[in-house]
Write an enzyme that holds these catalytic residues in place. Sequence first.
Site, short mmCIF file in Angstrom:
data_model
loop_
_atom_site.label_atom_id
_atom_site.label_comp_id
_atom_site.label_asym_id
_atom_site.label_seq_id
_atom_site.Cartn_x
_atom_site.Cartn_y
_atom_site.Cartn_z
N ARG A 77 0.80 -1.05 0.27
CA ARG A 77 -0.23 -0.47 0.15
C ARG A 77 1.26 1.03 -0.35
O ARG A 77 0.27 2.31 0.65
CB ARG A 77 -1.16 0.04 0.97
CG ARG A 77 -1.85 -1.26 1.22
CD ARG A 77 -2.49 -1.37 0.14
NE ARG A 77 -3.96 -1.71 -0.01
CZ ARG A 77 -5.36 -1.57 0.40
NH1 ARG A 77 -4.76 -0.33 0.33
NH2 ARG A 77 -6.26 -2.09 0.66
N ARG A 132 -1.49 5.86 0.44
CA ARG A 132 -2.30 5.78 1.87
C ARG A 132 -1.19 7.38 2.25
O ARG A 132 -1.84 8.38 2.49
CB ARG A 132 -2.43 4.63 2.71
CG ARG A 132 -2.98 4.10 2.84
CD ARG A 132 -3.76 2.88 3.55
NE ARG A 132 -4.67 2.22 3.00
CZ ARG A 132 -4.46 1.25 3.66
NH1 ARG A 132 -3.98 0.27 3.77
NH2 ARG A 132 -6.04 0.39 3.46
N ARG A 162 -6.43 13.02 -4.89
CA ARG A 162 -7.32 13.02 -4.26
C ARG A 162 -8.52 13.34 -4.33
O ARG A 162 -9.31 13.20 -4.06
CB ARG A 162 -7.59 11.70 -3.21
CG ARG A 162 -6.47 10.50 -3.58
CD ARG A 162 -8.35 9.40 -4.09
NE ARG A 162 -8.92 9.02 -2.98
CZ ARG A 162 -9.94 9.06 -2.97
NH1 ARG A 162 -10.75 9.82 -3.58
NH2 ARG A 162 -10.88 8.42 -2.17
N ASP A 203 -5.81 -2.63 -7.60
CA ASP A 203 -7.14 -2.65 -6.29
C ASP A 203 -7.49 -4.19 -7.27
O ASP A 203 -7.49 -4.73 -7.99
CB ASP A 203 -7.90 -2.71 -6.35
CG ASP A 203 -8.67 -2.93 -4.22
OD1 ASP A 203 -7.80 -1.78 -3.74
OD2 ASP A 203 -10.04 -3.83 -4.02
N TYR A 241 -15.06 -11.14 -0.02
CA TYR A 241 -15.29 -10.35 -0.62
C TYR A 241 -16.72 -10.26 -1.77
O TYR A 241 -17.73 -9.33 -1.81
CB TYR A 241 -14.76 -8.77 -1.56
CG TYR A 241 -13.68 -8.38 -0.16
CD1 TYR A 241 -14.03 -6.84 0.44
CD2 TYR A 241 -12.53 -8.90 -0.21
CE1 TYR A 241 -13.01 -6.00 1.61
CE2 TYR A 241 -11.74 -8.09 0.80
CZ TYR A 241 -11.87 -7.08 1.07
OH TYR A 241 -10.56 -6.57 2.15
O1 CP3 Z 1 0.62 -1.29 -2.69
C1 CP3 Z 1 -0.62 -0.43 -3.48
O2 CP3 Z 1 -0.42 0.44 -3.73
C2 CP3 Z 1 -1.02 -1.09 -4.30
C3 CP3 Z 1 -2.58 -0.42 -4.72
C4 CP3 Z 1 -3.47 -1.79 -3.69
C5 CP3 Z 1 -4.78 -1.24 -2.97
N1 CP3 Z 1 -5.86 -2.03 -3.04
C6 CP3 Z 1 -4.59 0.58 -3.70
C7 CP3 Z 1 -6.41 0.76 -2.75
C8 CP3 Z 1 -3.33 -3.05 -3.76
C9 CP3 Z 1 -1.89 -3.83 -3.71
C10 CP3 Z 1 -4.94 -2.97 -3.20
C11 CP3 Z 1 -4.89 -4.27 -2.68
C12 CP3 Z 1 -6.28 -4.56 -1.90
N2 CP3 Z 1 -7.33 -3.99 -2.10
C13 CP3 Z 1 -6.63 -5.34 -0.09
C14 CP3 Z 1 -5.01 -6.37 -0.15
C15 CP3 Z 1 -3.82 -6.61 0.93
C16 CP3 Z 1 -4.32 -5.79 2.10
O3 CP3 Z 1 -5.19 -4.36 2.38
O4 CP3 Z 1 -5.53 -6.56 3.00
C17 CP3 Z 1 -7.61 -5.65 -0.07
C18 CP3 Z 1 -8.26 -6.47 0.76
C19 CP3 Z 1 -8.07 -4.67 -0.67
C20 CP3 Z 1 -9.58 -4.47 -0.59
C21 CP3 Z 1 -9.82 -2.95 -0.49
N3 CP3 Z 1 -9.31 -1.90 -1.20
C22 CP3 Z 1 -10.26 -2.06 0.73
C23 CP3 Z 1 -11.22 -2.92 1.95
C24 CP3 Z 1 -10.62 -0.52 0.55
C25 CP3 Z 1 -11.32 0.38 1.85
C26 CP3 Z 1 -9.74 0.16 2.58
C27 CP3 Z 1 -8.38 0.84 2.67
O5 CP3 Z 1 -8.31 0.02 2.77
O6 CP3 Z 1 -8.21 2.16 2.26
C28 CP3 Z 1 -9.86 -0.33 -0.55
C29 CP3 Z 1 -9.35 0.94 -1.02
C30 CP3 Z 1 -8.30 1.84 -1.57
N4 CP3 Z 1 -7.93 -0.02 -2.52
C31 CP3 Z 1 -7.41 2.77 -1.08
C32 CP3 Z 1 -6.39 2.07 -2.13
C33 CP3 Z 1 -5.28 3.30 -2.32
C34 CP3 Z 1 -8.27 3.80 -0.79
C35 CP3 Z 1 -8.50 4.15 -1.36
C36 CP3 Z 1 -8.50 6.12 -1.87
O7 CP3 Z 1 -7.72 6.35 -2.59
O8 CP3 Z 1 -10.03 6.37 -0.43
#
Ligand code: CP3
Length: 323
Positions: free
Chosen positions: A10, A14, A23, A59, A132
Site C-alpha cells: 500500500r 495512503r 485525490r 485493487d 468480498y
Molecule cells: O499497494 C499499493 O499501493 C498498490 C495498490 C493497492 C490498492 N489495494 C489500492 C487501494 C493494492 C495492492 C490493494 C490491495 C487490496 N485491496 C487488498 C489486499 C491487501 C490488504 O490491504 O489486505 C484488499 C483487501 C483490498 C480491498 C480494498 N481496497 C479495501 C478493503 C479498501 C478500503 C479500505 C482501505 O484499505 O483503504 C480499498 C481501497 C483502496 N485500495 C485504496 C487504495 C489506494 C484507498 C482508496 C482511496 O484513496 O480512498
Amino acid sequence: MKRPPVWLMRQAGRVLPRYRKLRETYSFRELMETPQLAADVTLMPVEDLKVDAAIIFSDILTVPEALGMEIEWTDHGPKFLTPLSEQKNPSEKLKFDGGKFQHVYKALDIVAEKKNVPLIGFCGAPLTTLCYMLQGVSSKQNFPEAKKFFYQNPLETEKLLDLVTEVSIEYALQQVKHGIDVFQIFESNAGILPEDFYKEKILPRVKRIAEKVRSKGVPVIFFPKGIGTGLNMITYEVCDFAGIDWQTSIFQARKMIDKQVGLQGNFDPHLLFANQEIIAKEVEKYKPFFEENPNWIANLGHGVLAETPLENVKFFIEKIKEF
Ligand code: CP3
C-alpha cells in the site's frame, strides 16, 4: 545486492502528499481507471519514498468487477451493491468480461516504459476475493457471512472458487505480457479458515495461479495474512517468496517454511508511529536475520497505514538501506 530490497504494501495510496493532493481532484476510481494517472501514482513511491519496487496502482476488487459485480468506491472503501451471499446459485449470474481489465494493462504499459525498478503486478487470492464477493465489505474482520456460505454451499463454493481462479490466471498472465517483473498474490483473509480447510480447498488454487505465472519466468510472492502455523504448507512448489504478517516472528517463520522460499516482511505497520529511536532499534533486530537469510525482501507485515507520519516512512526505508 548487498542490502535487502525494500518496498511497502500500500505504498502508493495512503501516505504520500502528492497522492492525497490528486485525490482532492479525482476519485479513487478515476485514478485507477485513467491509465496515465494510475501510472503516475504507481511511480510516486519510487520517486518520493525511494523504494526499490513499484506496485501497479489498482485493487484486488478489479476481478469481481470483471465478473460483472457492481462496486461503489465510497470514502470508507468499497461497497458491493449486491453481495453474492444474498443470491441463489450466484455462479450463474457472473459473466467474465476481460475488457474490464484494459485500463490496468494500459497503465502497466506506461509504467513498464518509464520505470527503473522492478514492477510488481498482483491479484487477490481466490479466498480473499471471494469473501468480498460473497459478503461485500466486512465491518467485522472475519467475514462471517462468507464463511457461513462456504459451509452451507460447498458445491457452489467450489464453482465460485474455480471461476475466480480462472479469471485471476487470465488477469495475471496478461499482466506478465504487459511488463510486470514480479507478481504478488494477496491473501489478506487466510486466517479466517481452519488450516486443513485452507490446505484442501484454497491452497491448490493459489498454486495453480502461481504455477502459471512462474512458468513465464516471473517470480511469485504469496502473502497469506494470518495463516499462523499453516506457514508450514508453504513450500517452493507454491511460491518463490512468502509474505509474513506482522503477528508472526520472522525467525519462527523461517523455521517453518521451506528454505528455498525467500521471505518478505514483516514489520508492524504501527511501528512507524513510534519515535525514530524505537524504529531504528526494531530494524536493527533484523540484521542478524538478514545475515543468515539473504533471500529477504524488507516490507511491512501488512499495508502502510493512512495516518503514518511520512518522515517515519522515509526513515524506515533509509534504515533498511543502511544494511
Ligand atoms: O499497494 C499499493 O499501493 C498498490 C495498490 C493497492 C490498492 N489495494 C489500492 C487501494 C493494492 C495492492 C490493494 C490491495 C487490496 N485491496 C487488498 C489486499 C491487501 C490488504 O490491504 O489486505 C484488499 C483487501 C483490498 C480491498 C480494498 N481496497 C479495501 C478493503 C479498501 C478500503 C479500505 C482501505 O484499505 O483503504 C480499498 C481501497 C483502496 N485500495 C485504496 C487504495 C489506494 C484507498 C482508496 C482511496 O484513496 O480512498
